[in-house]
Design a protein around this motif. Sequence first.
Motif, PDB file in Angstrom:
ATOM      1  N   CYS A   1      24.237  -6.929  75.000  1.00 17.20           N
ATOM      2  CA  CYS A   1      22.779  -6.762  74.890  1.00 17.20           C
ATOM      3  C   CYS A   1      22.390  -6.178  73.540  1.00 17.20           C
ATOM      4  N   LEU A   2      23.195  -5.258  73.021  1.00 18.61           N
ATOM      5  CA  LEU A   2      22.921  -4.717  71.684  1.00 18.61           C
ATOM      6  C   LEU A   2      23.064  -5.817  70.643  1.00 18.61           C
ATOM      7  N   GLU A   3      24.071  -6.668  70.817  1.00 19.09           N
ATOM      8  CA  GLU A   3      24.300  -7.791  69.913  1.00 19.09           C
ATOM      9  C   GLU A   3      23.108  -8.733  69.903  1.00 19.09           C
ATOM     10  N   GLU A   4      22.456  -8.871  71.066  1.00 22.13           N
ATOM     11  CA  GLU A   4      21.304  -9.768  71.202  1.00 22.13           C
ATOM     12  C   GLU A   4      19.970  -9.045  70.986  1.00 22.13           C
ATOM     13  N   ASP A   5      20.035  -7.818  70.451  1.00 24.63           N
ATOM     14  CA  ASP A   5      18.840  -7.002  70.151  1.00 24.63           C
ATOM     15  C   ASP A   5      18.004  -6.672  71.383  1.00 24.63           C
ATOM     16  N   ASN A   6      18.655  -6.638  72.540  1.00 26.86           N
ATOM     17  CA  ASN A   6      17.972  -6.211  73.761  1.00 26.86           C
ATOM     18  C   ASN A   6      18.324  -4.744  73.972  1.00 26.86           C
ATOM     19  N   GLU A   7      17.630  -3.864  73.239  1.00 20.23           N
ATOM     20  CA  GLU A   7      17.993  -2.451  73.227  1.00 20.23           C
ATOM     21  C   GLU A   7      17.775  -1.775  74.573  1.00 20.23           C
TER      22      GLU A   7
ATOM     23  N   GLN B   1      19.075   4.659  66.000  1.00 18.61           N
ATOM     24  CA  GLN B   1      17.890   3.830  65.840  1.00 18.61           C
ATOM     25  C   GLN B   1      16.629   4.565  66.263  1.00 18.61           C
TER      26      GLN B   1
END
Length: 319
Positions: free
Chosen positions: A248-254, A312
């Motif tokens: 999810c971090l890789e896909e920017d779904n923080e 972040q």
Amino acid sequence: MPHNLLHSADSTPKHLPQDSWRVFKASEEYIQLRRISELLSQERYSETFAFVNRLTQSGSIPAQYCQSVMLQQGIGTMKDERNALQLLEDILRRIPKTVDPCEHNAALYYGQLAGYHLGMALWIGGVKGQDASKAAKWWIKGAECCYNMTDFLHYDEAGHSCPLMNAAGIRCQMMLGRYYARTSQWESSLQWYEEAANKGSPEGAFEAGFLHWCGLGTTVNLPLAVDYLTFAAKHGNICAMGSLAGLCLEEDNEEAAALWAKKVIAYTGTTEATVETALEALISLPRYELGGERLRSSIALAFYVNKQLGKQRARNALE
């Protein structure tokens, strides 16, 4: 403990759905199994072995499996691993001869157990040596028993029937996935992990999801990877939680990344825990069977995601 070699005589065995349990309790086999359980609970091991041996001679597959375990562990008799394995092989040879639907399913249950243990004996190495390819052949036989199991022809009071499911056949499928992964035969590995996942195995779903994420044995399929990993994570697989945090971090779904990272960290009791202390806490959980590097990397990934998201948030606060 020895008296759990078969099942508790007062609770439903895993290979019998509740609706068939009432029918089974009226059978002669149940009475025999209850007697075995009583003898073992009284630590009358020699008497138990003699009784089990008589039942084996009369054709009882559950008794034959019990006798194999007693020989393998030296309970009530001298240890004899070679004879123990021979009894397991005989169980698998006898299965096609079973006709009655209820007995057939019970026999298949013990067939799965036999296939799993025969495979593990060759995987680990023992009296018959170490041979991974032969181990795989036994696991395939155990997995075939899993495929052939049908619903019992009995129903509960609500009119529902329950398919037979148990861990032994799924473990055969998982070990086959592991066997093929070890030799980088990823397509075959994925096939077996998906078979286990389709039987409801969270561990199988994790492995299948991970392979779809990495594109091993298939093309990269992130939606399918997320589906598999989410199923595994929702059923308590910590490796899947850590993988979802990273994916999810890789896909920017923080938001989702933070959710799954926190679930892993929650098991450690503190965000300050090191990977090693977290690993020690997690592998002590009775329900969790996986350990070692896969679990360690998942914990590390969850900690990494949590730290990155913290950085972040700090940057966002300064802007």
